[in-house]
Enzyme design. Structure first.
Site, short mmCIF file in Angstrom:
data_model
loop_
_atom_site.label_atom_id
_atom_site.label_comp_id
_atom_site.label_asym_id
_atom_site.label_seq_id
_atom_site.Cartn_x
_atom_site.Cartn_y
_atom_site.Cartn_z
N GLU A 115 8.27 -33.94 -23.01
CA GLU A 115 9.14 -32.76 -22.90
C GLU A 115 10.59 -33.17 -23.11
O GLU A 115 10.89 -34.37 -23.18
CB GLU A 115 8.94 -32.10 -21.52
CG GLU A 115 7.57 -31.45 -21.39
CD GLU A 115 7.38 -30.75 -20.05
OE1 GLU A 115 8.24 -29.94 -19.68
OE2 GLU A 115 6.38 -31.03 -19.39
N HIS A 243 15.48 -21.93 -19.00
CA HIS A 243 14.50 -22.54 -19.90
C HIS A 243 14.77 -21.99 -21.28
O HIS A 243 14.91 -20.77 -21.45
CB HIS A 243 13.08 -22.22 -19.45
CG HIS A 243 12.05 -23.13 -20.06
ND1 HIS A 243 11.78 -23.13 -21.40
CD2 HIS A 243 11.26 -24.08 -19.51
CE1 HIS A 243 10.85 -24.04 -21.64
NE2 HIS A 243 10.52 -24.63 -20.52
N ARG A 290 17.23 -29.36 -21.44
CA ARG A 290 17.23 -27.89 -21.43
C ARG A 290 18.61 -27.26 -21.44
O ARG A 290 18.82 -26.21 -22.03
CB ARG A 290 16.53 -27.40 -20.17
CG ARG A 290 15.09 -27.49 -20.32
CD ARG A 290 14.39 -27.01 -19.12
NE ARG A 290 13.04 -27.49 -19.28
CZ ARG A 290 12.13 -27.50 -18.34
NH1 ARG A 290 12.43 -27.03 -17.15
NH2 ARG A 290 10.94 -27.95 -18.58
N HIS A 349 15.10 -20.17 -15.01
CA HIS A 349 13.82 -20.85 -14.78
C HIS A 349 13.78 -21.64 -13.48
O HIS A 349 12.76 -21.67 -12.80
CB HIS A 349 13.59 -21.78 -15.97
CG HIS A 349 12.31 -22.56 -15.92
ND1 HIS A 349 11.08 -21.95 -15.98
CD2 HIS A 349 12.06 -23.89 -15.82
CE1 HIS A 349 10.12 -22.87 -15.94
NE2 HIS A 349 10.69 -24.06 -15.82
N ARG A 384 17.89 -30.37 -13.97
CA ARG A 384 16.62 -31.06 -13.70
C ARG A 384 15.95 -31.52 -14.99
O ARG A 384 15.87 -30.77 -15.95
CB ARG A 384 15.67 -30.11 -12.96
CG ARG A 384 14.27 -30.64 -12.81
CD ARG A 384 13.42 -29.68 -12.05
NE ARG A 384 13.16 -28.45 -12.75
CZ ARG A 384 12.07 -28.21 -13.47
NH1 ARG A 384 11.12 -29.13 -13.58
NH2 ARG A 384 11.91 -27.05 -14.07
P1 FAD Z 1 6.61 -22.17 -4.90
O1 FAD Z 1 5.47 -22.74 -5.64
O2 FAD Z 1 7.42 -21.14 -5.58
O3 FAD Z 1 6.07 -21.58 -3.54
C1 FAD Z 1 6.91 -20.84 -2.69
C2 FAD Z 1 6.05 -20.17 -1.65
O4 FAD Z 1 6.86 -19.63 -0.63
C3 FAD Z 1 5.22 -19.02 -2.18
O5 FAD Z 1 3.95 -19.09 -1.60
C4 FAD Z 1 5.96 -17.79 -1.67
O6 FAD Z 1 5.16 -16.65 -1.51
C5 FAD Z 1 6.44 -18.30 -0.34
N1 FAD Z 1 7.58 -17.58 0.23
C6 FAD Z 1 8.81 -17.43 -0.31
N2 FAD Z 1 9.59 -16.73 0.53
C7 FAD Z 1 8.85 -16.44 1.62
C8 FAD Z 1 9.08 -15.74 2.83
N3 FAD Z 1 10.25 -15.16 3.10
N4 FAD Z 1 8.08 -15.66 3.74
C9 FAD Z 1 6.87 -16.19 3.49
N5 FAD Z 1 6.59 -16.87 2.36
C10 FAD Z 1 7.56 -16.99 1.44
N6 FAD Z 1 7.79 -27.73 -12.76
C11 FAD Z 1 7.26 -28.89 -13.18
O7 FAD Z 1 7.53 -29.94 -12.59
N7 FAD Z 1 6.41 -28.91 -14.24
C12 FAD Z 1 6.06 -27.80 -14.93
O8 FAD Z 1 5.29 -27.86 -15.86
C13 FAD Z 1 6.64 -26.57 -14.55
N8 FAD Z 1 6.38 -25.43 -15.21
C14 FAD Z 1 6.86 -24.25 -14.74
C15 FAD Z 1 6.52 -23.07 -15.38
C16 FAD Z 1 6.93 -21.84 -14.88
C17 FAD Z 1 6.56 -20.57 -15.57
C18 FAD Z 1 7.73 -21.81 -13.70
C19 FAD Z 1 8.19 -20.51 -13.13
C20 FAD Z 1 8.10 -22.99 -13.08
C21 FAD Z 1 7.68 -24.21 -13.59
N9 FAD Z 1 8.03 -25.40 -12.97
C22 FAD Z 1 7.49 -26.58 -13.41
C23 FAD Z 1 8.78 -25.40 -11.72
C24 FAD Z 1 7.79 -25.54 -10.57
O9 FAD Z 1 6.63 -24.78 -10.83
C25 FAD Z 1 8.37 -25.10 -9.24
O10 FAD Z 1 9.64 -25.65 -9.07
C26 FAD Z 1 7.48 -25.56 -8.11
O11 FAD Z 1 6.18 -25.08 -8.30
C27 FAD Z 1 8.03 -25.09 -6.78
O12 FAD Z 1 7.08 -25.34 -5.78
P2 FAD Z 1 7.41 -24.88 -4.29
O13 FAD Z 1 6.22 -25.21 -3.49
O14 FAD Z 1 8.72 -25.43 -3.90
O15 FAD Z 1 7.61 -23.31 -4.41
C1 SIN Z 2 7.50 -26.28 -19.23
O1 SIN Z 2 6.28 -26.43 -19.32
O2 SIN Z 2 8.26 -26.18 -20.20
C2 SIN Z 2 8.09 -26.21 -17.87
C3 SIN Z 2 8.25 -27.55 -17.34
C4 SIN Z 2 9.22 -27.59 -16.21
O3 SIN Z 2 9.77 -26.57 -15.80
O4 SIN Z 2 9.45 -28.69 -15.73
#
Ligand code: FAD
Ligand code: SIN
Length: 517
Positions: A115, A243, A290, A349, A384
């Site tokens: 990437e 993104h 990015r 993103h 990032r």
């Molecule tokens: P999340 O997975 O967002 O989980 C947050 C949780 O908190 C959810 O369950 C939500 O419901 C809960 N929550 C929030 N507020 C409250 C509240 N007030 N009360 C109760 N529950 C609450 N990163 C990579 O490293 N590689 C990738 O390939 C990649 N691809 C991505 C593609 C997309 C489309 C997106 C959107 C992001 C991508 N990212 C990627 C970024 C990555 O997915 C996220 O940064 C990561 O998953 C965040 O994980 P988390 O557990 O911190 O939060």
């Molecule tokens: C992607 O697949 O382009 C997202 C990866 C990331 O957010 O790190």
């Protein structure tokens, strides 16, 4: 409700922390609350994968460290970067042991993707559905753990601190402690007091502060706003990552992502007229970091007046095999990839900043940890590096668990914390105002606090956001709480902090660009 450990959020950060604790301490009572279904999280939508050095023939920790530091544009904490990169292979193999299935080239070697900003192929993935694979596998393990309880449709409203015992607290106070939180049961509309010795915020990002985002509806910055109100330190909120390649499909919220891994396989960006343009901006061309690619697209669009640029995937003959999810989505709107080019635009993103933590995931509030996208650990600096986010959540959930074991036996919860007081509030008649204010925040942030900012635009945004913020506080004081009102409150708080911290930045770095600097 009383629990030993309370986790807010069921994405990779919250779930992996819960599993780490449960594996070592079967007697610990662990409670997870999550605001919608248990699988609804940014994690589920991750496509590209997880960055980790696993092929020492071509790659090295040194290279991953340097790529991360370079992407972060001088603002990463080097000690944190080294720690994360060097521990990545260990944490990724734990994930595989929990049942996450990664694509392999042969029995012993992962199929490694590439990437933007990575000098080597090092992205471990499950086709273009890595997040779904991670989310499902972690939830399966969670359901097997007898000491983890998960409550869905529970919305965390506010952290409980000494403030609820009548103390006046200020930013910078050293002896604030967290004892759990108040949560709204979305189905019954009742507010529940949940007391806990230790609380982890794993609430994810803030994409919904903007109109065009790849983040699902849950990404409303709740954890950050809650932590801010409780006087936690919030940093680097001006660094919003856009993104470069969200699918251009008007009206779709969230915007569908076209993974950077597609460019890693050879796809290139072209103007609407078909011309290559990235060579004008960076020698890594379509695979620059990015911040650079998103800004370059923004400039091309502003110059041409076009609404999108194209992603030309014609060099990837086995597109459907590698990217089945993207293939299917594009086909559903009439684009047959790789024969046809995909129209793309940048979209909000990822939030590089958040709740400040140390290397163990501790915030400045006692017994309160933050992990995952809502945290600011020092790994990402001003921008990032791709696929370092799932990795960060894994490394820091481990660290938070290790630290929890050190403190939890010594902790007690005061027995005089009052229940939630909802005397005098009425069911809101202002649903329309709530919805308008949410739309207005998202428009103001998109128009004035986007990829390219200026002092004038930021000040204008601040004035708008302040009015909405004050109006929302009034609504909040006088109306029965609902999911939308609570989310509006958090969105307005997060927007306010993003604008404020943008105004304070005096140098353009990474994702932050102000025309007047
Ligand atoms: P999340 O997975 O967002 O989980 C947050 C949780 O908190 C959810 O369950 C939500 O419901 C809960 N929550 C929030 N507020 C409250 C509240 N007030 N009360 C109760 N529950 C609450 N990163 C990579 O490293 N590689 C990738 O390939 C990649 N691809 C991505 C593609 C997309 C489309 C997106 C959107 C992001 C991508 N990212 C990627 C970024 C990555 O997915 C996220 O940064 C990561 O998953 C965040 O994980 P988390 O557990 O911190 O939060
Ligand atoms: C992607 O697949 O382009 C997202 C990866 C990331 O957010 O790190």
């Amino acid at each position: 409700m009383i629990t030993d450990v309370l986790i807010v959020g069921s994405g990779i950060a919250g779930l992996s922390y819960a599993l780490k604790l449960a594996e070592r301490a079967p007697n610990l009572k662990i409670t997870i609350i999550t605001k919608l279904d248990e699988s609804e999280a940014n994690t589920k939508y991750a496509q590209g994968g997880i960055a980790a050095v696993t092929n020492l023939k071509n790659d090295s920790f040194e290279k991953h460290i340097n790529d991360t530091l370079k992407a972060g544009d001088g603002l990463c904490d080097k000690q944190v970067v080294e720690h994360v990169v060097k521990n990545a292979p260990k944490r990724v193999s734990e994930l595989a042991k929990w049942g996450v299935c990664f694509d392999k080239k042969n029995k012993s070697q992962y199929d490694l993707g590439k990437e933007g900003g990575h000098s080597e192929n090092r992205i471990i993935h499950h086709k273009d559905l890595t997040g779904l694979q991670v989310q499902n596998s972690l939830l399966e393990r969670i359901h097997e753990a007898p000491n983890i309880n998960i409550f869905t449709h529970f919305f965390a409203i506010d952290l409980i601190t000494e403030h609820h015992l009548g103390k006046n607290l200020a930013y910078g106070d050293k002896d604030i402690s967290c004892y759990g939180l108040f949560a709204l049961n979305i189905h019954s509309e009742k507010i529940v007091k949940i007391l806990a010795k230790v609380t982890l915020l794993a609430t994810g990002g803030a994409g919904q502060v903007y109109k065009y985002t790849t983040n699902p509806a849950i990404a409303t910055a709740d954890g950050i706003a809650m932590a801010y109100r409780a006087k936690a330190t919030i940093n680097n909120m001006e660094f919003i990552q856009f993104h470069p390649t969200a699918l251009y499909n008007l009206g779709e919220n969230p915007a569908f992502l076209i993974s950077e891994a597609v460019r890693g396989k050879g796809a290139v960006l072209r103007t609407k007229k078909g011309n290559l343009f990235m060579q004008k901006y960076d020698k890594r061309e379509s695979l620059a970091t990015r911040d650079i690619v998103a800004r370059s697209i923004d400039r091309e669009l502003k110059t041409s007046g076009d609404n999108f640029v194209f992603l030309d995937c014609s060099s990837i003959s086995d597109f459907e095999t590698h990217f089945p999810n993207i293939y299917k989505k594009c086909l559903s709107i009439g684009i047959n990839v790789p024969e046809q080019w995909i129209p793309v635009v940048p979209a909000t993103h990822y939030l590089c900043g958040g709740i400040q933590t140390d290397i163990s995931g501790k915030t400045n509030i006692n017994n309160l940890y933050a992990c995952g996208e809502c945290a600011c650990t020092g790994l990402h600096g001003a921008n990032r590096l791709a696929s370092n986010s799932l990795l960060e959540a894994l490394i820091f959930s481990h660290n938070c668990a290790e630290d929890t074991f050190k403190i939890i036996d010594k902790l007690t919860i005061p027995n005089n914390i009052p229940d939630w007081d909802s005397k005098g509030v009425v069911k809101t008649q202002e649903q329309i105002l709530i919805q308008h204010n949410i739309q207005e925040i998202r428009s103001v942030m998109t128009d004035y606090v986007g990829i390219i900012r200026s002092d004038f635009r930021l000040k204008r945004a601040l004035n708008h956001i302040k009015i909405i913020y004050e109006e929302t506080e009034m609504l909040y004081q006088n109306n029965a709480l609902s999911l939308s009102l609570c989310q509006l409150r958090n969105l307005s708080t997060a927007a306010y902090i993003i604008v404020q911290q943008s105004l304070l930045r005096t140098e353009n770095k990474g994702t932050f660009f102000n025309l007047n600097l």
